[in-house]
Motif scaffolding. Structure first.
Motif, PDB file in Angstrom:
ATOM      1  N   GLY A  75      29.460  94.131 -12.598  1.00 52.18           N
ATOM      2  CA  GLY A  75      29.073  92.975 -13.383  1.00 52.18           C
ATOM      3  C   GLY A  75      27.627  92.903 -13.733  1.00 52.18           C
ATOM      4  O   GLY A  75      27.282  92.632 -14.854  1.00 52.18           O
ATOM      5  N   GLU A  76      26.698  93.129 -12.829  1.00 54.97           N
ATOM      6  CA  GLU A  76      25.306  92.971 -13.189  1.00 54.97           C
ATOM      7  C   GLU A  76      24.726  94.317 -13.564  1.00 54.97           C
ATOM      8  O   GLU A  76      25.293  95.372 -13.300  1.00 54.97           O
ATOM      9  N   GLY A 223      22.064  90.812 -22.632  1.00 57.47           N
ATOM     10  CA  GLY A 223      21.371  89.788 -21.866  1.00 57.47           C
ATOM     11  C   GLY A 223      22.381  89.085 -20.990  1.00 57.47           C
ATOM     12  O   GLY A 223      23.550  88.944 -21.371  1.00 57.47           O
ATOM     13  N   GLN A 224      21.957  88.664 -19.816  1.00 60.17           N
ATOM     14  CA  GLN A 224      22.897  87.975 -18.935  1.00 60.17           C
ATOM     15  C   GLN A 224      22.171  86.996 -18.029  1.00 60.17           C
ATOM     16  O   GLN A 224      20.970  87.113 -17.776  1.00 60.17           O
ATOM     17  N   THR A 303      32.277  87.563 -18.857  1.00 54.78           N
ATOM     18  CA  THR A 303      31.868  87.060 -17.544  1.00 54.78           C
ATOM     19  C   THR A 303      32.383  87.993 -16.465  1.00 54.78           C
ATOM     20  O   THR A 303      33.360  88.720 -16.651  1.00 54.78           O
ATOM     21  N   VAL A 304      31.715  87.947 -15.330  1.00 54.11           N
ATOM     22  CA  VAL A 304      32.154  88.692 -14.146  1.00 54.11           C
ATOM     23  C   VAL A 304      31.890  87.818 -12.928  1.00 54.11           C
ATOM     24  O   VAL A 304      30.843  87.180 -12.826  1.00 54.11           O
ATOM     25  N   LEU A 314      27.153  85.831 -16.612  1.00 53.94           N
ATOM     26  CA  LEU A 314      27.510  85.405 -17.951  1.00 53.94           C
ATOM     27  C   LEU A 314      26.660  86.229 -18.907  1.00 53.94           C
ATOM     28  O   LEU A 314      25.444  86.150 -18.870  1.00 53.94           O
ATOM     29  N   ARG A 315      27.298  87.051 -19.772  1.00 54.12           N
ATOM     30  CA  ARG A 315      26.529  88.012 -20.537  1.00 54.12           C
ATOM     31  C   ARG A 315      26.954  88.121 -21.994  1.00 54.12           C
ATOM     32  O   ARG A 315      28.044  87.722 -22.376  1.00 54.12           O
ATOM     33  N   PHE A 316      26.042  88.689 -22.783  1.00 53.30           N
ATOM     34  CA  PHE A 316      26.352  89.110 -24.149  1.00 53.30           C
ATOM     35  C   PHE A 316      25.937  90.568 -24.303  1.00 53.30           C
ATOM     36  O   PHE A 316      25.016  91.048 -23.630  1.00 53.30           O
ATOM     37  N   VAL A 317      26.630  91.272 -25.192  1.00 51.90           N
ATOM     38  CA  VAL A 317      26.263  92.637 -25.578  1.00 51.90           C
ATOM     39  C   VAL A 317      26.297  92.696 -27.098  1.00 51.90           C
ATOM     40  O   VAL A 317      27.317  92.376 -27.715  1.00 51.90           O
TER      41      VAL A 317
END
Length: 579
Positions: A75-76, A223-224, A303-304, A314-317
């Motif tokens: 996740g991270e 970004g997360q 999300t993970v 909580l992330r975007f790519v």
């Protein structure tokens, strides 16, 4: 049928209290949507939650052309971040007029952020509220970087960025740039630039790629926000505990501008959705953090949940970008970390202002808030209307009192009709008592004669309850305005009341409110039934107990409303008696 007014009022009070208690236990908007889950992400979610011990990577754009369909192992982007210390010699400190933050050179992440304009407590103005931090007891950080074949973040770990200075101050400048640099093995030079503007909580993070290699550079920006499952540190412990405010994630979608995603939902199923533009946010009481990527590009939001660490990501790519040899390319996203000020959030991205969540009575709360702001500051902004008369009363407590006058004026006719009905009830009370005594053994006959009396005198037996019924939605709407609006956080009134958003520390306002309610009951007709009379007698005490832990601003509104009602009811009652 004669419905006892006292019992109706008691029912309203009890139901209102139970509703607020229910909202405290689970405050979530009724229109929360379920996350969209791709089949592959859903299928791998269990494994991702169970295994997070390795380097946690977002997908490589060269290996996965469609990020929405790719599974995310872990996740991270890194498996650990040292507590506010970088391996290269320490955190980079940045100070603007509204932000104090620390950037970890390892990864270039924001690992601590405080808000000087918002003290942690009203009695300690020199101690700013800390929104982001990474310590042994709390994890809440903002991470960003580049992934893909030429990305800065890889399976070998996070890059260590270099900076010209260890500390940056905005001073009197309007803008401050903090550049972190990195030279890749292929010769490409990457600059990670943080841009701060005076008076703004919005930070632009730009990755500048100078491709000095002989091959095309390609990669993706991500970004997360990483947060643990701990309590909201901004939650007030004064009054109802816990306060019914939302703690969790939120995101934008083209179908709906504001979607809640509670931590429990993130544990059950991973979010995976692709949108053009949008935002993701971590929301808490009064404050939020949010990534707002380039609105012109397609973004994959996901999300993970890391079960063994109890952490939520909580992330975007962003979609892949290419930079030709000898060329320079840029990729950017904006990061907001600060108070939930509606006008500011609305200007940043559509739907972000909805994180100021007034619940199902938002259509009442929004005008009430706008009117409060206008009375306090002279500025009015609602439904596209903007006006500034230059000055207001300057005190939120005085603004609440003036707001009560406005609301009372709006319902003046309705209240007058009700008070006339109550005055007539008081006038015919002896006749009602005579009917009860005369038909003591025949309840049906007693009710029929009573209804005839009401019809003859044009009395509505429920008329006295109408003002309270009408005021309850306004009362609850104002409750959420005082609770959710950061503008009222630590707002003083006078003397001992230094924060209208929490309970009166000495219970003076609730006691005065109870006294005013007792005086008001003296103007009402006394029920003939002894049980009803006792209920009416204890009603001010019951309401006073309820009000002990309510925000002082709300009790101030109710007290002012009672005093205005007493004056109006006294005049109408005396007029009816003279007639």
């Amino acid at each position: 049928m004669d419905i006892p007014r006292a019992l109706v009022i008691t029912g309203i009070a009890v139901v209102s209290y139970l509703m607020i208690q229910a909202w405290q236990r689970d405050y979530a908007a009724p229109d929360t949507v379920e996350p969209q889950i791709s089949e592959q992400v859903a299928g791998n979610n269990t494994d991702a939650n169970a295994n997070t011990t390795g380097n946690d990577l977002v997908p490589d754009p060269q290996e996965h052309t469609d990020p929405t369909a790719s599974s995310i192992p872990g996740g991270e982007v890194s498996d650990s971040i040292p507590d506010n210390k970088a391996q290269s010699g320490g955190a980079i400190h940045v100070a603007t007029d509204v932000l104090n933050l620390e950037i970890d050179p390892r990864g270039g992440d924001i690992v601590r952020l405080s808000l000087p304009a918002y003290p942690r407590h009203a009695d300690t103005p020199d101690q700013p509220f800390v929104l982001l931090e990474n310590t042994s007891s709390r994890t809440y950080v903002a991470q960003t970087g580049l992934i893909g074949t030429n990305g800065t973040d890889s399976a070998s770990g996070r890059p260590v960025w270099s900076s010209a200075e260890q500390s940056y101050q905005m001073g009197d400048a309007h803008e401050l740039n903090v550049d972190l640099t990195l030279t890749q093995d292929n010769g490409a030079r990457i600059t990670k630039r943080y841009t701060f503007e005076r008076g703004s909580y919005l930070v632009r993070v730009t990755h500048i790629v100078e491709n000095n290699s002989a091959e095309t550079w390609n990669g993706q920006l991500y970004g997360q926000i990483k947060r643990d499952g701990g309590d909201d540190p901004g939650l007030s412990k004064q009054g109802f505990a816990p306060m019914p405010t939302y703690l969790g994630a939120a995101y934008w979608s083209s179908e709906k501008p504001y979607n809640k995603l509670k931590f429990g939902d993130m544990e059950d199923a991973a979010l995976s959705t692709t949108q053009e533009g949008g935002w993701i946010a971590m929301v808490q009481h009064y404050f939020l953090s949010a990534w707002i990527p380039d609105p012109q590009l397609q973004q994959t939001y996901s999300t993970v949940y890391q079960k063994n660490r109890d952490q939520y990501l909580l992330r975007f790519v962003s979609q892949g970008q290419k930079v030709a040899p000898g060329e320079t390319g840029q990729m950017y996203a904006e990061f907001y970390a600060g108070p939930k000020i509606q006008d500011h959030l609305e200007a940043i991205s559509p739907g972000l202002n909805m994180t100021v969540d007034y619940g199902w009575l938002w259509f009442l709360s929004q005008p009430i808030f706008a009117l409060l702001v206008f009375l306090q500051s002279g500025k009015l902004s609602i439904f596209g209307l903007n006006m500034d008369i230059g000055a207001g009363v300057g005190n939120w407590g005085v603004a609440i009192i003036l707001l009560t006058f406005v609301i009372k004026a709006l319902f003046f006719k309705l209240s007058a009709t009700s008070y006339r009905s109550m005055a007539k009830m008081r006038k015919v009370a002896p006749e009602m008592q005579r009917i009860r005594e005369e038909h003591k053994s025949d309840k049906q006959k007693q009710q029929m004669e009573t209804m005839k009396l009401f019809q003859r005198e044009k009395i509505n037996p429920l008329g006295g309850c109408l003002p309270i019924l009408v005021q309850m939605p306004v009362f609850i709407a104002l409750y959420y305005v005082l609770l959710e609006s950061v503008e009222l956080r630590q707002a003083p009134f006078f003397l001992w009341i230094q924060d209208l958003s929490v309970m009166d520390p000495y219970f003076v306002l609730p006691i005065l409110m109870g006294a005013s309610m007792f005086l008001q009951t003296r103007l009402n007709p006394t029920p003939a039934d002894p049980t009803q009379a006792q209920v009416m007698k204890w009603m001010p005490v019951i309401f006073s107990v309820f009000m002990l832990w309510f925000p002082a601003g709300l009790v101030l509104y109710w007290l002012t409303n009672n005093l205005l009602s007493i004056g109006q009811q006294y005049i109408i009652t005396r007029r009816i008696e003279r007639e």
